[in-house]
Design a protein around this motif. Structure first.
Motif, PDB file in Angstrom:
ATOM      1  N   UNK A  61       0.868  -1.175   0.000  1.00  0.00           N
ATOM      2  CA  UNK A  61       0.000   0.000   0.000  1.00  0.00           C
ATOM      3  C   UNK A  61       0.906   1.225   0.000  1.00  0.00           C
ATOM      4  N   UNK A  62       0.647   2.172  -0.878  1.00  0.00           N
ATOM      5  CA  UNK A  62       1.504   3.353  -1.024  1.00  0.00           C
ATOM      6  C   UNK A  62       1.384   4.242   0.214  1.00  0.00           C
ATOM      7  N   UNK A  63       2.461   4.320   1.009  1.00  0.00           N
ATOM      8  CA  UNK A  63       2.443   5.101   2.246  1.00  0.00           C
ATOM      9  C   UNK A  63       2.298   6.595   1.992  1.00  0.00           C
ATOM     10  N   UNK A  64       2.610   7.045   0.789  1.00  0.00           N
ATOM     11  CA  UNK A  64       2.468   8.460   0.483  1.00  0.00           C
ATOM     12  C   UNK A  64       1.030   8.934   0.481  1.00  0.00           C
ATOM     13  N   UNK A  65       0.093   8.015   0.283  1.00  0.00           N
ATOM     14  CA  UNK A  65      -1.345   8.320   0.313  1.00  0.00           C
ATOM     15  C   UNK A  65      -2.068   6.995   0.487  1.00  0.00           C
ATOM     16  N   UNK A  66      -2.107   6.504   1.734  1.00  0.00           N
ATOM     17  CA  UNK A  66      -2.521   5.126   1.963  1.00  0.00           C
ATOM     18  C   UNK A  66      -4.009   4.897   1.702  1.00  0.00           C
ATOM     19  N   UNK A  67      -4.378   3.637   1.545  1.00  0.00           N
ATOM     20  CA  UNK A  67      -5.784   3.269   1.333  1.00  0.00           C
ATOM     21  C   UNK A  67      -6.572   3.562   2.594  1.00  0.00           C
ATOM     22  N   UNK A  68      -7.774   4.144   2.439  1.00  0.00           N
ATOM     23  CA  UNK A  68      -8.530   4.614   3.606  1.00  0.00           C
ATOM     24  C   UNK A  68     -10.007   4.733   3.282  1.00  0.00           C
ATOM     25  N   UNK A  69     -10.794   4.912   4.332  1.00  0.00           N
ATOM     26  CA  UNK A  69     -12.223   5.155   4.177  1.00  0.00           C
ATOM     27  C   UNK A  69     -12.679   6.074   5.301  1.00  0.00           C
ATOM     28  N   UNK A  70     -13.689   6.890   5.040  1.00  0.00           N
ATOM     29  CA  UNK A  70     -14.153   7.817   6.062  1.00  0.00           C
ATOM     30  C   UNK A  70     -15.503   8.407   5.717  1.00  0.00           C
ATOM     31  N   UNK A  71     -16.013   9.226   6.631  1.00  0.00           N
ATOM     32  CA  UNK A  71     -17.274   9.921   6.390  1.00  0.00           C
ATOM     33  C   UNK A  71     -17.304  11.237   7.154  1.00  0.00           C
ATOM     34  N   UNK A  72     -18.187  12.138   6.708  1.00  0.00           N
ATOM     35  CA  UNK A  72     -18.431  13.419   7.372  1.00  0.00           C
ATOM     36  C   UNK A  72     -19.924  13.572   7.624  1.00  0.00           C
ATOM     37  N   UNK A 155       8.140  15.531  -0.861  1.00  0.00           N
ATOM     38  CA  UNK A 155       9.208  15.778   0.105  1.00  0.00           C
ATOM     39  C   UNK A 155       9.378  14.616   1.078  1.00  0.00           C
ATOM     40  N   UNK A 156       8.332  13.841   1.324  1.00  0.00           N
ATOM     41  CA  UNK A 156       8.443  12.654   2.178  1.00  0.00           C
ATOM     42  C   UNK A 156       9.067  11.522   1.366  1.00  0.00           C
ATOM     43  N   UNK A 157      10.357  11.663   1.053  1.00  0.00           N
ATOM     44  CA  UNK A 157      11.015  10.754   0.113  1.00  0.00           C
ATOM     45  C   UNK A 157      11.182   9.349   0.692  1.00  0.00           C
ATOM     46  N   UNK A 158      11.011   9.175   2.003  1.00  0.00           N
ATOM     47  CA  UNK A 158      11.133   7.849   2.607  1.00  0.00           C
ATOM     48  C   UNK A 158       9.873   7.004   2.438  1.00  0.00           C
TER      49      UNK A 158
END
Length: 368
Positions: A61-72, A155-158
């Motif tokens: 899973x790409x840590x730069x923009x990880x898989x997620x779910x949410x609501x508002x 910038x979060x190259x790690x």
């Protein structure tokens, strides 16, 4: 055989993401100005890391923009509104959570994967008041970027390979140890954001780590952000922030980071510059050039090249450099961004020159 199987699995995951129908979470509204909206994203990626002696291929899973779910859940009160925001990562195996010695768990969720459990009170006159698990004021201050490749290069190259250790030395030094951005994070906090004043928004927060046990971390921070997309042919994003952290058994620290991104709208050319410093550790500088064009009816095509230079991150006198190239193709009808990126890392301390390493990331982010 193992490499072929993992590559096939990655290709299958990307095919599913690209061919899945576009689907946006619905919004439900009531008669009194209330609404409920849910959303999410999946971001599988094939990771190939070369530590200078061996190559490791994994589906992550790409840590730069990880898989997620949410609501508002939002309710209006005259000219003001109250919003409850919940968001969690799925807990899939992260690109910065694997190493030479560990493949990690395919799925491992715990409460530290919760990103937001947050109440926000927006007022027309006095700004926004927030309380709960969520972004500190300085979260995102190092991330100004108008290149279009932020999903896989920034910038979060790690993020693509933070758990892997450098080889050719005594060991124990990982990519994540020596490449950081001093950007603020998410904590259980109280936060205040002003209204927008001619493009400027000022923020302040106080937080503690409520998702970890036996933790007494306390962080205070302030930030200012600026956005203007009408500077003639140019658009500008900028941010600056500082955070002070205290924790029993650890040295107090102060982090400062700032970023600016400028885009020439007619040509699609962009430039981002970032710098950061920790008073008890190191500092870094980062630069990124980007280009975005509309070459196909699928959506915009973006390219970037970037460079990171840091020092004194893990020990006094050490040096860390990284450069990378990335390409991202948007597929608008399916809310997909397909990407391919290559990054190299080099690290030296006062006594050892470690082997250079590199990582390839190929994947796609599907937002729903």
């Amino acid at each position: 055989m193992r490499t072929k199987l993992i590559t096939s699995a990655s290709a299958a995951a990307l095919a599913v993401a690209i061919t899945s129908p576009a689907f946006a979470g619905p919004t439900y509204e009531n008669d009194t100005g209330g609404s409920f909206t849910w959303y999410g994203q999946l971001n599988p990626s094939f990771q190939s890391y070369d530590d200078g002696t061996e190559t490791y291929n994994r589906l992550v899973d790409n840590a730069g923009s990880n898989s997620r779910i949410g609501f508002r859940l939002k309710q209006a009160y005259g000219e003001n509104s109250l919003t409850f925001h919940f968001e969690t990562a799925f807990g899939f195996r992260s690109s910065d959570g694997v190493s030479q010695a560990s493949t990690g768990d395919n799925l491992s969720w715990d409460r530290t994967n919760i990103r937001h459990v947050d109440l926000q009170f927006d007022t027309a006159r006095y700004g926004r008041f927030s309380v709960g698990q969520g972004s500190m004021a300085s979260d995102g201050i190092a991330g100004s970027d108008r290149s279009g490749t932020g999903v896989v290069a920034g910038v979060a190259v790690a993020d693509p390979a933070g758990g892997y250790e450098f080889t050719g030395g005594p060991g124990g030094v990982s990519v994540g140890d020596v490449f950081t951005d001093y950007d603020g994070g998410r904590l259980g906090r109280v936060r205040y954001d002003t209204n927008n004043y001619n493009g400027f928004v000022f923020s302040a927060s106080y937080g503690t780590d409520i998702l970890k046990t036996n933790n007494d971390r306390e962080t205070y921070d302030v930030a200012v952000r600026y956005n203007n997309e009408n500077i003639g042919d140019f658009a500008l994003d900028a941010a600056l922030g500082a955070a002070w952290t205290e924790e029993t058994g650890k040295d107090d620290k102060r982090d400062i980071a700032g970023s600016v991104a400028l885009e020439h709208m007619p040509t699609g050319l962009s430039l981002a510059l970032v710098a950061g410093e920790r008073d008890i550790a190191g500092n870094y500088g980062y630069a990124k050039l980007g280009y975005t064009a509309d070459w196909t009816p699928l959506g915009s095509t973006s390219f970037s090249v970037d460079y990171y230079d840091g020092s004194d991150m893990a020990s006094t006198g050490d040096s860390a450099q990284s450069w990378g190239v990335a390409a991202v193709q948007k597929i608008d009808n399916y809310n997909v961004e397909a990407y391919l990126a290559y990054r190299e890392y080099s690290y030296d301390d006062s006594s050892t020159s470690y082997n250079d390493s590199s990582v390839i990331m190929a994947g796609a982010r599907w937002k729903f």
